[in-house]
Design a protein around this motif. Structure first.
Motif, PDB file in Angstrom:
ATOM      1  N   PHE A   1      44.277  40.901  38.428  1.00  0.00           N
ATOM      2  CA  PHE A   1      45.092  39.944  37.676  1.00  0.00           C
ATOM      3  C   PHE A   1      44.967  40.123  36.162  1.00  0.00           C
ATOM      4  CE2 PHE A   1      44.124  37.465  41.624  1.00  0.00           C
ATOM      5  CZ  PHE A   1      45.397  37.555  42.168  1.00  0.00           C
ATOM      6  N   GLY A   2      44.000  40.886  35.707  1.00  0.00           N
ATOM      7  CA  GLY A   2      43.790  41.080  34.272  1.00  0.00           C
ATOM      8  C   GLY A   2      42.498  41.826  34.021  1.00  0.00           C
ATOM      9  N   LEU A   3      41.870  41.548  32.879  1.00  0.00           N
ATOM     10  CA  LEU A   3      40.633  42.223  32.500  1.00  0.00           C
ATOM     11  C   LEU A   3      39.414  41.358  32.797  1.00  0.00           C
ATOM     12  CD1 LEU A   3      41.761  43.588  29.021  1.00  0.00           C
ATOM     13  CD2 LEU A   3      41.571  44.879  31.160  1.00  0.00           C
ATOM     14  N   VAL A   4      38.260  42.020  32.890  1.00  0.00           N
ATOM     15  CA  VAL A   4      36.998  41.320  33.083  1.00  0.00           C
ATOM     16  C   VAL A   4      36.082  41.700  31.923  1.00  0.00           C
ATOM     17  CG1 VAL A   4      35.049  40.867  34.610  1.00  0.00           C
ATOM     18  CG2 VAL A   4      37.285  41.452  35.594  1.00  0.00           C
TER      19      VAL A   4
ATOM     20  N   TYR B   1      33.956  45.701  28.877  1.00  0.00           N
ATOM     21  CA  TYR B   1      34.780  45.353  30.033  1.00  0.00           C
ATOM     22  C   TYR B   1      34.244  46.043  31.271  1.00  0.00           C
ATOM     23  CZ  TYR B   1      38.065  43.518  26.640  1.00  0.00           C
ATOM     24  OH  TYR B   1      38.624  42.801  25.622  1.00  0.00           O
ATOM     25  N   ILE B   2      34.157  45.294  32.361  1.00  0.00           N
ATOM     26  CA  ILE B   2      33.708  45.833  33.645  1.00  0.00           C
ATOM     27  C   ILE B   2      34.764  46.806  34.153  1.00  0.00           C
ATOM     28  CG2 ILE B   2      33.113  45.258  36.042  1.00  0.00           C
ATOM     29  CD1 ILE B   2      31.110  44.202  34.022  1.00  0.00           C
ATOM     30  N   THR B   3      34.312  47.952  34.673  1.00  0.00           N
ATOM     31  CA  THR B   3      35.257  48.981  35.114  1.00  0.00           C
ATOM     32  C   THR B   3      35.428  49.031  36.633  1.00  0.00           C
ATOM     33  OG1 THR B   3      33.461  50.597  35.107  1.00  0.00           O
ATOM     34  CG2 THR B   3      34.835  50.469  33.133  1.00  0.00           C
ATOM     35  N   GLN B   4      34.381  48.851  37.385  1.00  0.00           N
ATOM     36  CA  GLN B   4      34.445  49.017  38.837  1.00  0.00           C
ATOM     37  C   GLN B   4      34.566  47.672  39.536  1.00  0.00           C
ATOM     38  OE1 GLN B   4      34.559  52.141  40.218  1.00  0.00           O
ATOM     39  NE2 GLN B   4      34.627  52.808  38.093  1.00  0.00           N
ATOM     40  N   HIS B   5      35.777  47.204  39.684  1.00  0.00           N
ATOM     41  CA  HIS B   5      36.016  45.928  40.360  1.00  0.00           C
ATOM     42  C   HIS B   5      37.400  45.957  40.990  1.00  0.00           C
ATOM     43  CE1 HIS B   5      38.798  44.694  37.211  1.00  0.00           C
ATOM     44  NE2 HIS B   5      37.916  45.168  36.348  1.00  0.00           N
ATOM     45  N   ASN B   6      37.688  44.995  41.829  1.00  0.00           N
ATOM     46  CA  ASN B   6      38.993  44.934  42.465  1.00  0.00           C
ATOM     47  C   ASN B   6      39.796  43.715  42.003  1.00  0.00           C
ATOM     48  OD1 ASN B   6      37.601  42.901  43.735  1.00  0.00           O
ATOM     49  ND2 ASN B   6      37.646  43.815  45.762  1.00  0.00           N
TER      50      ASN B   6
ATOM     51  N   HIS C   1      24.847  38.032  34.011  1.00  0.00           N
ATOM     52  CA  HIS C   1      25.983  38.370  33.155  1.00  0.00           C
ATOM     53  C   HIS C   1      26.839  37.133  32.933  1.00  0.00           C
ATOM     54  CE1 HIS C   1      24.828  42.198  34.899  1.00  0.00           C
ATOM     55  NE2 HIS C   1      25.548  42.819  33.987  1.00  0.00           N
ATOM     56  N   PHE C   2      27.504  37.108  31.795  1.00  0.00           N
ATOM     57  CA  PHE C   2      28.532  36.107  31.509  1.00  0.00           C
ATOM     58  C   PHE C   2      29.844  36.880  31.496  1.00  0.00           C
ATOM     59  CE2 PHE C   2      31.232  33.748  28.516  1.00  0.00           C
ATOM     60  CZ  PHE C   2      31.192  32.498  29.095  1.00  0.00           C
ATOM     61  N   LEU C   3      30.739  36.563  32.426  1.00  0.00           N
ATOM     62  CA  LEU C   3      32.003  37.284  32.576  1.00  0.00           C
ATOM     63  C   LEU C   3      33.177  36.362  32.241  1.00  0.00           C
ATOM     64  CD1 LEU C   3      31.253  38.841  36.087  1.00  0.00           C
ATOM     65  CD2 LEU C   3      30.870  39.902  33.867  1.00  0.00           C
ATOM     66  N   THR C   4      34.216  36.942  31.654  1.00  0.00           N
ATOM     67  CA  THR C   4      35.462  36.218  31.423  1.00  0.00           C
ATOM     68  C   THR C   4      36.568  36.972  32.131  1.00  0.00           C
ATOM     69  OG1 THR C   4      34.702  35.437  29.270  1.00  0.00           O
ATOM     70  CG2 THR C   4      37.067  35.303  29.700  1.00  0.00           C
ATOM     71  N   PHE C   5      37.206  36.322  33.088  1.00  0.00           N
ATOM     72  CA  PHE C   5      38.323  36.900  33.833  1.00  0.00           C
ATOM     73  C   PHE C   5      39.615  36.405  33.182  1.00  0.00           C
ATOM     74  CE2 PHE C   5      34.887  37.270  36.764  1.00  0.00           C
ATOM     75  CZ  PHE C   5      35.201  38.286  37.658  1.00  0.00           C
ATOM     76  N   THR C   6      40.428  37.339  32.686  1.00  0.00           N
ATOM     77  CA  THR C   6      41.684  36.977  32.029  1.00  0.00           C
ATOM     78  C   THR C   6      42.859  37.207  32.972  1.00  0.00           C
ATOM     79  OG1 THR C   6      41.976  39.193  31.106  1.00  0.00           O
ATOM     80  CG2 THR C   6      40.735  37.587  29.769  1.00  0.00           C
TER      81      THR C   6
ATOM     82  N   GLN D   1      40.264  33.312  44.698  1.00  0.00           N
ATOM     83  CA  GLN D   1      39.985  34.276  45.761  1.00  0.00           C
ATOM     84  C   GLN D   1      39.806  35.679  45.182  1.00  0.00           C
ATOM     85  OE1 GLN D   1      43.196  33.854  48.568  1.00  0.00           O
ATOM     86  NE2 GLN D   1      42.385  31.950  49.403  1.00  0.00           N
ATOM     87  N   GLY D   2      40.641  36.031  44.194  1.00  0.00           N
ATOM     88  CA  GLY D   2      40.522  37.335  43.545  1.00  0.00           C
ATOM     89  C   GLY D   2      39.202  37.491  42.811  1.00  0.00           C
ATOM     90  N   ILE D   3      38.778  36.427  42.127  1.00  0.00           N
ATOM     91  CA  ILE D   3      37.509  36.462  41.397  1.00  0.00           C
ATOM     92  C   ILE D   3      36.342  36.567  42.366  1.00  0.00           C
ATOM     93  CG2 ILE D   3      35.953  35.086  39.947  1.00  0.00           C
ATOM     94  CD1 ILE D   3      38.551  34.015  38.575  1.00  0.00           C
TER      95      ILE D   3
END
Length: 137
Positions: free
Chosen positions: A93-96, A85-90, A16-21, A36-38
């Motif tokens: 800080f924003g969206l994935v 957008y990924i739904t099951q994550h912890n 997967h290619f993910l973008t953490f905002t 650390q969050g990512i």
């Protein structure tokens, strides 16, 4: 090193290619806090290998993170305005945002195209640090 790791990642598992905002209220935290969050979210999602790179948007200069990762299975997602957008994550800080690399597109041409895309993303003038996971193989 970057190209060989990307190749390694996208030819295994479910890449997967993910973008953490970042939401406005989380801007200005230390870089280590975001990373650390990512990493925590990637671990929860079952990432086997990953590459993270920091990036700043070209229009507003806003920090975000790109990740190429492989997972043991395809991730669950929702579609909002045509974006996945990924739904099951912890990650709080924003969206994935996610893009899947399906097994059907893993032809030599597609893999080469994707490696080039990710590599260029990681090395463009607005990009910052590149973080590699430990190899699992």
């Amino acid at each position: 090193r970057c190209k060989s790791r990307i190749t390694e990642i996208i030819t295994q598992g479910e890449p997967h290619f993910l973008t953490f905002t970042l939401e406005d209220k989380y801007l200005g935290l230390k870089m280590d806090t975001y990373l650390q969050g990512i990493k925590k979210a990637l671990k929860q999602l079952g990432a086997k290998q990953y590459i993270i790179n920091t990036d700043y948007g070209t229009k507003k200069g806003r920090l975000h993170f790109h990740v190429v990762a492989t997972f043991p299975k395809q991730l669950d997602y929702i579609i909002v305005k045509g974006q996945k957008y990924i739904t099951q994550h912890n990650y709080h800080f924003g969206l994935v945002h996610c893009e899947f690399i399906s097994h059907e597109t893993k032809t030599a041409t597609q893999v080469t195209k994707y490696i080039t895309k990710v590599y260029n993303h990681a090395h463009k003038h607005t990009a910052g640090v590149i973080i590699y996971s430990r190899r699992t193989t």
